[in-house]
Design a protein around this motif. Structure first.
Motif, mmCIF file in Angstrom:
data_model
loop_
_atom_site.group_PDB
_atom_site.id
_atom_site.type_symbol
_atom_site.label_atom_id
_atom_site.label_comp_id
_atom_site.label_asym_id
_atom_site.label_seq_id
_atom_site.Cartn_x
_atom_site.Cartn_y
_atom_site.Cartn_z
ATOM 1 N N TYR A 132 43.742 46.817 47.338
ATOM 2 C CA TYR A 132 44.008 48.012 46.542
ATOM 3 C C TYR A 132 43.339 49.243 47.152
ATOM 4 O O TYR A 132 42.364 49.121 47.877
ATOM 5 C CB TYR A 132 43.468 47.816 45.118
ATOM 6 N N PRO B 142 39.272 52.542 43.572
ATOM 7 C CA PRO B 142 39.542 52.664 42.132
ATOM 8 C C PRO B 142 39.631 54.132 41.724
ATOM 9 O O PRO B 142 38.859 54.962 42.215
ATOM 10 C CB PRO B 142 38.338 51.994 41.471
ATOM 11 N N LYS C 169 34.573 53.255 40.262
ATOM 12 C CA LYS C 169 34.328 53.567 41.656
ATOM 13 C C LYS C 169 32.829 53.730 41.920
ATOM 14 O O LYS C 169 32.297 53.213 42.910
ATOM 15 C CB LYS C 169 35.077 54.838 42.047
ATOM 16 N N SER D 52 48.136 39.339 44.170
ATOM 17 C CA SER D 52 47.970 40.796 44.188
ATOM 18 C C SER D 52 48.595 41.414 45.422
ATOM 19 O O SER D 52 49.129 42.521 45.372
ATOM 20 C CB SER D 52 46.492 41.169 44.176
ATOM 21 N N LEU E 63 39.442 43.255 46.616
ATOM 22 C CA LEU E 63 39.454 44.717 46.470
ATOM 23 C C LEU E 63 40.173 45.387 47.636
ATOM 24 O O LEU E 63 40.682 46.491 47.510
ATOM 25 C CB LEU E 63 38.019 45.241 46.344
ATOM 26 N N LYS F 131 46.918 44.883 38.888
ATOM 27 C CA LYS F 131 45.915 45.876 39.235
ATOM 28 C C LYS F 131 44.726 45.898 38.275
ATOM 29 O O LYS F 131 43.682 46.441 38.619
ATOM 30 C CB LYS F 131 46.544 47.260 39.385
ATOM 31 N N THR G 266 44.112 36.917 44.564
ATOM 32 C CA THR G 266 44.219 37.763 45.759
ATOM 33 C C THR G 266 45.610 37.645 46.367
ATOM 34 O O THR G 266 46.246 38.647 46.702
ATOM 35 C CB THR G 266 43.164 37.347 46.804
ATOM 36 N N VAL H 156 41.125 44.907 39.463
ATOM 37 C CA VAL H 156 40.168 45.712 40.225
ATOM 38 C C VAL H 156 38.876 45.930 39.440
ATOM 39 O O VAL H 156 37.779 45.635 39.917
ATOM 40 C CB VAL H 156 40.789 47.067 40.637
ATOM 41 N N SER H 157 39.018 46.400 38.192
ATOM 42 C CA SER H 157 37.790 46.696 37.449
ATOM 43 C C SER H 157 37.029 45.408 37.129
ATOM 44 O O SER H 157 35.797 45.372 37.168
ATOM 45 C CB SER H 157 38.112 47.480 36.184
#
Lengths: 156, 920
Positions: free
Chosen positions: B268, B271, B277, B215, B265, B223, B212, B226-227
């Motif tokens: 960012y 998504p 998303k 990022s 999350l 990035k 975190t 994220v997923s």
């Protein structure tokens, strides 16, 4: 988390852990100020307060106050449960912990905290795993102490 | 009792601690400690080599003494010795001592680092963890230098034990926080991100804090997290409460990890991948649904853990600010919490709702809770909760409910805690101004504010009410009547006297027709307060009196009598004495015409951002940081301006008029039409230069040459050139008259070569100014010009048109690059946006010319909409380079523009936006 303080109802500091670099003078000033602020609060009041640009999360367990300073984006409720988990860890390790345990075994309180939180972040939240780490260390201690009974003490 | 019974009880330590506890007084304690310190010192210095156990015991005692709050200046070496002991327990105490009592002695640090290095390479996980804990606890730069390279390797190595990985991750986080330049992830990045997939929940919990933080600083490199985070979250959220075994906390699966994932999350934007998303939205919905389920336990730990996740999820929903459905659901959930029996939940709900109020999707939903919030303001027993309620009322206020909210806040002020009164006053003042439909309501509100909480009404607040009354002639009569009534109260606050004195001095004539408020009655009322007031207020009142002489000739003799009295004309305070003398003289020698000119009604103030708002921002609020930076910029600007000249002197320029000679009598700054009644008080309202130069100042944002200033006497032309962070400016002072200007000086503390002190009639002199941009800034340097023209001192303060955009280097880039960078600058504070009406014809060619003049590269074929303009550039300052992107969207139909600026530095975005909004 920026720091954690444990203090008694009489305002005596029992444990202090700083995760940001501060001078000793500054630490003493912060401690004095916070102890005073928190002790002045009434029992039913909310556990969070704004202080300087930080958020203070505190909770009282018997005669001890546990008080954490977190940053603006940190989560208050989860911090409250960090405190509770730490209390559970102390309780499990000492067997129904009381203030005296923390006074006389302060170094243990620090060791347990280091296993649980590091750099102000939760390192291991499983109670079992933290206690296992501490017990292993104690085991090492016993082995060593049994290998070397305090023979040095007997030499005049 | 495991710990105490274990082999190493350190009896000596326990005895010492008991002794300390038995001390009856502080003195006794100090005595006992000194005795112990002497004992330990002698042991350490003694001839006999101490064995490890004793060393450990003494080091531990020293640590205890230090933690009691006493200074310890020895024992470090013994502690360092313990580090290399092969006995775990001794090593552990050694590390603890070092962690708590860091010493900057370089020899010691070398030894400590050596010991740590040995333990890190020992391959004994327990020792490795001890060493890592020590680095994390100390976190010094020296340690970062020594270990920042090694730790990432340990973190990602396949054979590292889980517990060591956990320590390594957080250790690295601490080093990154203290010395980000030393922690280079580079090749490790992807493997660190993949720790999110680790089987061991503890490893994920620790690693995610590191990810975190990294990022936030390098969102692009990380990035892919994220997923991974979404799928991890989804697995936790959908798991049964027993699936995660010991990571389930009071029936809540992995609450800490869930919160950290939701927090990650928030670094960012939503998504882009539809599937990711969709999965995330599903998670958020599940979390919201779970809040409605009956609790699985009555324990507060259960509800806290569950709600911690819920609040974090709501933060994410607010951060995205793009899912109206979720926003409204979040708002409803918080609405339920507003009436919860747990104070903590009420507090957090109020706090969280404050941010929801600023979203267009949920603002209306928040407003439906107004009664509950007002009730909280009235009934909460904890001041910190009441404070949150006040914040929320402020946030949810709009035109539809402003009257209700302001009234509630005013009535709360009567009993509010002292600690929050000043802030409340500012908030009421801002809301009253912002949402005033009729200004009589505004005036009533502010006067009420002064009545209820006069002590907490800062200067900004009462300055502002005066500015507004002066600028709006529809409210002046009402204001005069209202202050007159307010002043009749037997005890009224000094701030009320100030406002009353000022307003009656300007507009007392509007109510003079009524015999109950005839001129003499007004004067007597004001003067009855005079003796109770402080010097600045008395000075203001004296100015009001001279204005009275002008407004109402019938009061002249009474007022002259007052001015002539010893207590005025011989007042020990210089300011008061001077005013009394000058006003007396003015009133007796000047003709009515002259008097009327000198004491003319105040001209309207230029509209600008409310100074109250700036004060509130400074006090508090999400923008606090950026405002601080602004303030810093100001200070730096102040150095540039040098001297104390910062527009403090009267900023209007006096023109040759019949009164010129009379005004020349004054030794100080020339009195202008505005000055007498303003005194020095209101000039302070504007910390910036006079209004005259403001328009021409903005005119130079997009061009470098032209006429900066012109009046009947003087014309100032300007030519400037800029390269990188340097600039040169030529100023041309032209004398338009046929008489020479003497003692011509300009004050500006940049390397200005002195200007010719004499300008012949019709002649022009030139001055060169070299400029270097040290850091970004908002305030323009001020140029103070003084000269004598026919005996009269002329004084002029101008803003030099040096604006931050002058230091732009244009950057050409392709469409793809542009949007990628645009996305990188996605933090809310990095963006500034303004929607404004077109001031000029919306001609594409003119717009292009202006944008080019701005100094950025105008990028063609980037924006999908050909009507829009996008630009890119880098501002060069000595301290840093600030990349900026700009997008201007004209709407020809509405004759409006939307301007969006994103920069790596928030103050720059804001400033550019302000400058540009004046251009089109």
């Amino acid at each position: 988390m920026q720091f954690m303080l444990l203090f008694s109802r009489q305002g005596k500091l029992r444990l202090q852990k700083w995760y940001v670099p501060l001078s000793d003078k500054e630490k003493k000033k912060i401690t004095r100020e916070l102890v005073q602020t928190v002790l002045a609060r009434k029992p039913k009041m909310c556990s969070f307060l704004e202080w300087r640009d930080l958020k203070i999360v505190y909770k009282r367990y018997a005669s001890l106050y546990f008080c954490c300073a977190i940053e603006d984006q940190d989560n208050e409720l989860i911090t409250l449960e960090i405190i509770h988990r730490y209390v559970e860890l102390l309780d499990k390790y000492f067997g129904s912990v009381c203030e005296l345990d923390i006074i006389f075994n302060f170094e243990k309180a620090y060791f347990i905290l280091d296993e649980f939180l590091l750099g102000g972040e939760a390192q291991e939240t499983s109670k079992k795993n933290v206690l296992k780490a501490i017990e292993q260390a104690d085991l090492l201690q016993e082995n060593f102490s049994s290998q070397s009974p305090h023979n040095c003490l007997s030499t005049p | 009792m495991p710990a105490v019974s274990k082999g190493d009880g350190m009896r000596g330590l326990a005895v010492f601690i008991s002794d300390i506890r038995n001390c009856k007084s502080k003195e006794a304690e100090i005595k006992r400690i000194n005795k112990e310190l002497a004992n330990i010192r002698s042991k350490f210095k003694g001839d006999k080599a101490l064995d490890g156990y004793s060393k450990k015991k003494y080091v531990c005692k020293l640590l205890f003494i230090f933690l009691l709050g006493h200074d310890i200046d020895f024992g470090h070496m013994e502690a360092v010795n313990l580090l290399s002991s092969n006995k775990y327990t001794e090593k552990q105490i050694g590390y603890l001592f070092i962690s708590v009592l860091v010493n900057s002695n370089s020899e010691l640090i070398r030894l400590i680092n050596n010991a740590i290095k040995n333990d890190l390479s020992s391959r004994n996980p327990t020792f490795m963890c001890l060493a890592l804990h020590c680095i994390a606890n100390v976190g010094s730069r020296e340690m970062a230098e020594a270990f920042a390279g090694e730790i990432p390797r340990i973190l990602v190595a396949g054979d590292t034990m889980d517990s060591v990985k956990q320590s390594a991750a957080l250790c690295l986080l601490r080093l990154y926080k203290t010395s980000p330049d030393l922690v280079l992830m580079g090749e490790w990045t992807s493997r660190v991100v993949h720790l999110l997939n680790d089987q061991h929940m503890g490893v994920v919990t620790a690693a995610i804090s590191l990810i975190t933080c990294l990022s936030q600083k390098n969102p692009d490199e990380f990035k892919t997290c994220v997923s991974l985070a979404v799928s991890r979250l989804s697995r936790i959220v959908s798991s049964a409460s027993t699936d995660l075994q010991d990571y389930t906390y009071y029936f809540v699966p992995a609450p800490w990890l869930s919160c950290k994932l939701l927090r990650l999350l928030q670094c960012y934007p939503p998504p882009e991948d539809g599937a990711v998303k969709g999965r995330l939205v599903e998670c958020l919905e599940t979390i919201l649904n779970k809040a409605q389920e009956p609790p699985k336990s009555k324990k507060v730990q259960h509800s806290n853990a569950k709600n911690a996740i819920l609040f974090e999820a709501i933060s994410l929903i607010i951060h995205y600010d793009s899912e109206p459905n979720l926003l409204v659901r979040a708002c409803n959930q918080l609405g339920q919490f507003l009436q919860h029996r747990e104070t903590n939940l009420r507090y957090l709900a109020l706090e969280s709702m404050c941010t929801l109020a600023s979203s267009e999707f949920s603002h209306e939903a928040v407003k439906t809770h107004i009664e509950t919030v007002i009730n909280a303001l009235k009934t909460e027993r904890d001041v910190s909760v009441r404070q949150r309620a006040a914040d929320l009322l402020y946030a949810m206020c709009d035109r539809s409910n402003a009257k209700q909210i302001v009234a509630e806040m005013l009535s709360y002020l009567e009993t509010a805690d002292y600690s929050i009164r000043e802030e409340m006053v500012l908030k009421v003042a801002i809301l009253a101004e912002k949402y005033a439909v009729d200004y009589s309501w505004y005036v009533d509100t502010i006067l009420n504010l002064i009545r209820i909480a006069g002590d907490y009404v800062s200067e900004e607040v009462w300055y502002r009410v005066i500015q507004i009354v002066i600028n709006r002639d529809d409210v002046q009569g009402y204001a005069a009547k209202t202050v007159f009534e307010a002043l009749q109260a037997p005890a009224c606050h000094e701030n009320m006297v100030k406002v009353g004195g000022y307003i009656l001095g300007e507009f007392g004539n509007l109510i003079a027709g009524d015999p109950r408020s005839s001129p003499l009655v007004q004067f007597n009322l004001l003067h009855s307060k005079f003796h109770l007031c402080s010097v600045p207020t008395r000075a203001l009142l004296l100015s009001a009196y001279i204005k009275f002489i002008n407004l109402f000739p019938e009061t002249k003799s009474t007022i002259q009598e007052v001015l002539r009295s010893d207590s005025q004309i011989r007042n020990s305070d210089v300011e008061l004495q001077q005013r009394a003398v000058e006003y007396l003289k003015l009133s007796s020698i000047a003709s009515t015409d002259v008097l009327a000119t000198v004491l003319e009604e105040m001209p309207p103030f230029p509209e600008r951002e409310s100074s109250i708002l700036a004060k509130l921002k400074k006090k508090k609020g999400p923008g606090a940081v950026s405002v601080n930076e602004l303030e810093e910029g100001k200070r730096e600007g102040g150095e540039l301006n040098g001297g104390g000249e910062r527009g403090g002197d009267s900023s209007a320029i006096s023109t040759p008029s019949p009164s010129a000679d009379l005004l020349g009598l004054r030794a100080g700054p020339p009195v202008t039409a505005a000055a007498p009644s303003a005194g020095s008080l209101l000039v302070d309202v504007f910390s910036e230069a006079g209004s005259g130069s403001l328009a021409s100042y903005f005119q130079f944002v997009c061009k470098n040459n032209g006429v900066l200033f012109e009046n009947q006497l003087l014309q100032i032309g300007i030519k400037s050139e800029y390269r990188q962070n340097l600039g040169r400016m030529y100023l041309f002072y032209g004398n338009k008259t046929s008489v020479q200007f003497v003692t011509f000086t300009t004050t500006l503390n940049v390397q200005a070569k002195p200007v010719e002190p004499l300008i012949e009639g019709g002649a022009q002199v030139q001055q060169v100014i070299n400029i270097e941009c040290l850091t970004d800034f908002s305030d323009a340097p001020l140029l103070n010009i003084k000269f004598r023209y026919g005996g009269a001192l002329q004084n002029l303060t101008l803003k030099l048109p040096v604006t931050i955009n002058k230091f732009f280097q244009p950057t050409e880039m392709a469409s793809h690059d542009f949007f990628q960078r645009w996305k990188q600058l996605s933090l809310p504070q990095q963006e500034a946006q303004k929607i404004f009406k077109a001031n000029h014809a919306m001609d594409t060619e003119v717009l292009k010319a202006k944008l080019l003049g701005l100094g950025m590269a105008l990028l063609e074929n980037v924006d999908p909409n050909p009507e829009n303009f996008v630009c890119a550039g880098v501002i060069q300052t000595k301290a840093q380079q600030v990349g900026s992107l700009l997008r201007l969207e004209p709407n020809a139909q509405a004759q409006m523009y939307r301007l969006t600026v994103r920069s790596s530095k928030d103050t720059v975005s804001k400033r550019l936006c302000e400058l540009l909004a004046e251009q089109f």
